[in-house]
Design a protein around this motif. Structure first.
Motif, PDB file in Angstrom:
ATOM      1  N   TRP A 289       0.823  -1.201   0.000  1.00  0.00           N
ATOM      2  CA  TRP A 289       0.000   0.000   0.000  1.00  0.00           C
ATOM      3  C   TRP A 289       0.860   1.255   0.000  1.00  0.00           C
ATOM      4  CZ3 TRP A 289      -4.713  -0.081  -1.506  1.00  0.00           C
ATOM      5  CH2 TRP A 289      -5.462  -1.240  -1.364  1.00  0.00           C
ATOM      6  N   PHE A 290       2.071   1.154   0.516  1.00  0.00           N
ATOM      7  CA  PHE A 290       2.993   2.288   0.507  1.00  0.00           C
ATOM      8  C   PHE A 290       3.323   2.692  -0.933  1.00  0.00           C
ATOM      9  CE2 PHE A 290       7.364   3.963   0.612  1.00  0.00           C
ATOM     10  CZ  PHE A 290       7.143   5.075   1.403  1.00  0.00           C
ATOM     11  N   ILE A 291       3.596   1.715  -1.768  1.00  0.00           N
ATOM     12  CA  ILE A 291       3.895   1.982  -3.183  1.00  0.00           C
ATOM     13  C   ILE A 291       2.663   2.548  -3.884  1.00  0.00           C
ATOM     14  CG2 ILE A 291       4.564   0.926  -5.383  1.00  0.00           C
ATOM     15  CD1 ILE A 291       6.314  -0.996  -3.774  1.00  0.00           C
ATOM     16  N   THR A 292       1.490   2.054  -3.511  1.00  0.00           N
ATOM     17  CA  THR A 292       0.250   2.592  -4.074  1.00  0.00           C
ATOM     18  C   THR A 292       0.118   4.074  -3.739  1.00  0.00           C
ATOM     19  OG1 THR A 292      -0.844   0.450  -3.869  1.00  0.00           O
ATOM     20  CG2 THR A 292      -2.264   2.367  -4.103  1.00  0.00           C
ATOM     21  N   GLY A 293       0.432   4.434  -2.510  1.00  0.00           N
ATOM     22  CA  GLY A 293       0.353   5.834  -2.101  1.00  0.00           C
ATOM     23  C   GLY A 293       1.338   6.712  -2.853  1.00  0.00           C
ATOM     24  N   ILE A 294       2.557   6.221  -3.026  1.00  0.00           N
ATOM     25  CA  ILE A 294       3.558   6.992  -3.769  1.00  0.00           C
ATOM     26  C   ILE A 294       3.109   7.178  -5.223  1.00  0.00           C
ATOM     27  CG2 ILE A 294       5.913   6.938  -4.687  1.00  0.00           C
ATOM     28  CD1 ILE A 294       6.749   5.585  -2.065  1.00  0.00           C
ATOM     29  N   GLY A 295       2.652   6.099  -5.849  1.00  0.00           N
ATOM     30  CA  GLY A 295       2.182   6.193  -7.238  1.00  0.00           C
ATOM     31  C   GLY A 295       0.988   7.114  -7.373  1.00  0.00           C
ATOM     32  N   GLY A 296       0.061   7.034  -6.431  1.00  0.00           N
ATOM     33  CA  GLY A 296      -1.105   7.919  -6.460  1.00  0.00           C
ATOM     34  C   GLY A 296      -0.714   9.374  -6.293  1.00  0.00           C
ATOM     35  N   ALA A 297       0.238   9.638  -5.398  1.00  0.00           N
ATOM     36  CA  ALA A 297       0.695  11.014  -5.194  1.00  0.00           C
ATOM     37  C   ALA A 297       1.385  11.546  -6.443  1.00  0.00           C
ATOM     38  CB  ALA A 297       1.651  11.063  -3.998  1.00  0.00           C
ATOM     39  N   ILE A 298       2.223  10.727  -7.071  1.00  0.00           N
ATOM     40  CA  ILE A 298       2.893  11.144  -8.308  1.00  0.00           C
ATOM     41  C   ILE A 298       1.855  11.459  -9.383  1.00  0.00           C
ATOM     42  CG2 ILE A 298       4.340  10.337 -10.220  1.00  0.00           C
ATOM     43  CD1 ILE A 298       5.991   8.793  -8.132  1.00  0.00           C
ATOM     44  N   ALA A 299       0.868  10.583  -9.528  1.00  0.00           N
ATOM     45  CA  ALA A 299      -0.159  10.786 -10.557  1.00  0.00           C
ATOM     46  C   ALA A 299      -0.969  12.051 -10.282  1.00  0.00           C
ATOM     47  CB  ALA A 299      -1.075   9.565 -10.632  1.00  0.00           C
ATOM     48  N   LEU A 300      -1.359  12.273  -9.026  1.00  0.00           N
ATOM     49  CA  LEU A 300      -2.166  13.456  -8.708  1.00  0.00           C
ATOM     50  C   LEU A 300      -1.393  14.756  -8.933  1.00  0.00           C
ATOM     51  CD1 LEU A 300      -4.102  12.296  -5.520  1.00  0.00           C
ATOM     52  CD2 LEU A 300      -5.008  12.686  -7.822  1.00  0.00           C
ATOM     53  N   VAL A 301      -0.137  14.786  -8.525  1.00  0.00           N
ATOM     54  CA  VAL A 301       0.669  15.988  -8.736  1.00  0.00           C
ATOM     55  C   VAL A 301       0.862  16.238 -10.227  1.00  0.00           C
ATOM     56  CG1 VAL A 301       2.982  16.968  -8.444  1.00  0.00           C
ATOM     57  CG2 VAL A 301       1.823  15.902  -6.504  1.00  0.00           C
ATOM     58  N   ALA A 302       1.144  15.175 -10.994  1.00  0.00           N
ATOM     59  CA  ALA A 302       1.346  15.326 -12.440  1.00  0.00           C
ATOM     60  C   ALA A 302       0.070  15.809 -13.125  1.00  0.00           C
ATOM     61  CB  ALA A 302       1.815  14.008 -13.047  1.00  0.00           C
ATOM     62  N   ILE A 303      -1.071  15.269 -12.712  1.00  0.00           N
ATOM     63  CA  ILE A 303      -2.348  15.700 -13.299  1.00  0.00           C
ATOM     64  C   ILE A 303      -2.612  17.173 -12.969  1.00  0.00           C
ATOM     65  CG2 ILE A 303      -4.861  15.412 -13.137  1.00  0.00           C
ATOM     66  CD1 ILE A 303      -4.297  12.375 -12.839  1.00  0.00           C
ATOM     67  N   PHE A 304      -2.354  17.563 -11.723  1.00  0.00           N
ATOM     68  CA  PHE A 304      -2.530  18.962 -11.325  1.00  0.00           C
ATOM     69  C   PHE A 304      -1.654  19.882 -12.176  1.00  0.00           C
ATOM     70  CE2 PHE A 304      -0.943  22.521  -8.787  1.00  0.00           C
ATOM     71  CZ  PHE A 304      -2.130  23.206  -8.560  1.00  0.00           C
ATOM     72  N   LEU A 305      -0.380  19.528 -12.320  1.00  0.00           N
ATOM     73  CA  LEU A 305       0.539  20.358 -13.115  1.00  0.00           C
ATOM     74  C   LEU A 305       0.142  20.376 -14.585  1.00  0.00           C
ATOM     75  CD1 LEU A 305       3.938  19.332 -11.488  1.00  0.00           C
ATOM     76  CD2 LEU A 305       2.685  21.471 -11.176  1.00  0.00           C
ATOM     77  N   TRP A 306      -0.341  19.258 -15.091  1.00  0.00           N
ATOM     78  CA  TRP A 306      -0.760  19.158 -16.490  1.00  0.00           C
ATOM     79  C   TRP A 306      -1.943  20.087 -16.750  1.00  0.00           C
ATOM     80  CZ3 TRP A 306      -2.102  13.741 -18.926  1.00  0.00           C
ATOM     81  CH2 TRP A 306      -2.110  13.837 -20.316  1.00  0.00           C
ATOM     82  N   ILE A 307      -2.924  20.060 -15.866  1.00  0.00           N
ATOM     83  CA  ILE A 307      -4.100  20.931 -16.016  1.00  0.00           C
ATOM     84  C   ILE A 307      -3.693  22.396 -15.911  1.00  0.00           C
ATOM     85  CG2 ILE A 307      -6.262  21.633 -14.911  1.00  0.00           C
ATOM     86  CD1 ILE A 307      -6.692  18.650 -14.239  1.00  0.00           C
ATOM     87  N   ARG A 308      -2.815  22.721 -14.963  1.00  0.00           N
ATOM     88  CA  ARG A 308      -2.357  24.100 -14.813  1.00  0.00           C
ATOM     89  C   ARG A 308      -1.629  24.581 -16.065  1.00  0.00           C
ATOM     90  NH1 ARG A 308       1.814  25.656 -10.201  1.00  0.00           N
ATOM     91  NH2 ARG A 308       3.219  24.853 -11.771  1.00  0.00           N
TER      92      ARG A 308
END
Length: 75
Positions: free
Chosen positions: A43-62
């Motif tokens: 689940w730790f790896i899931t959290g890291i991957g989810g955080a990377i994806a969310l930050v990348a999506i936020f930056l992409w939209i911006r």
């Protein structure tokens, strides 16, 4: 009789806007992949991957919003 090779080209039309090159789609895909692999491994790896994806999506939209704000208003 004129062949199509010798006719002048039509005048250029409206300019086409293309987005700037970006690493964000690849980073988003990496984050989602890491999150999915993490479901099986940890689940730790899931959290890291989810955080990377969310930050990348936020930056992409911006980035997309900034580029859209630079376009002319008559479109």
């Amino acid at each position: 009789m004129h062949s199509p090779e010798h006719e002048p080209a039509p005048p250029p039309g409206e300019a086409i806007h293309l987005p700037e090159p970006s690493y964000l789609p690849v980073l988003t895909a990496f984050g989602i992949t890491l999150a999915l692999v993490g479901v099986v491994i940890s689940w730790f790896i899931t959290g890291i991957g989810g955080a990377i994806a969310l930050v990348a999506i936020f930056l992409w939209i911006r980035s997309a919003r900034e580029q859209m704000s630079e376009l002319p208003l008559d479109h």
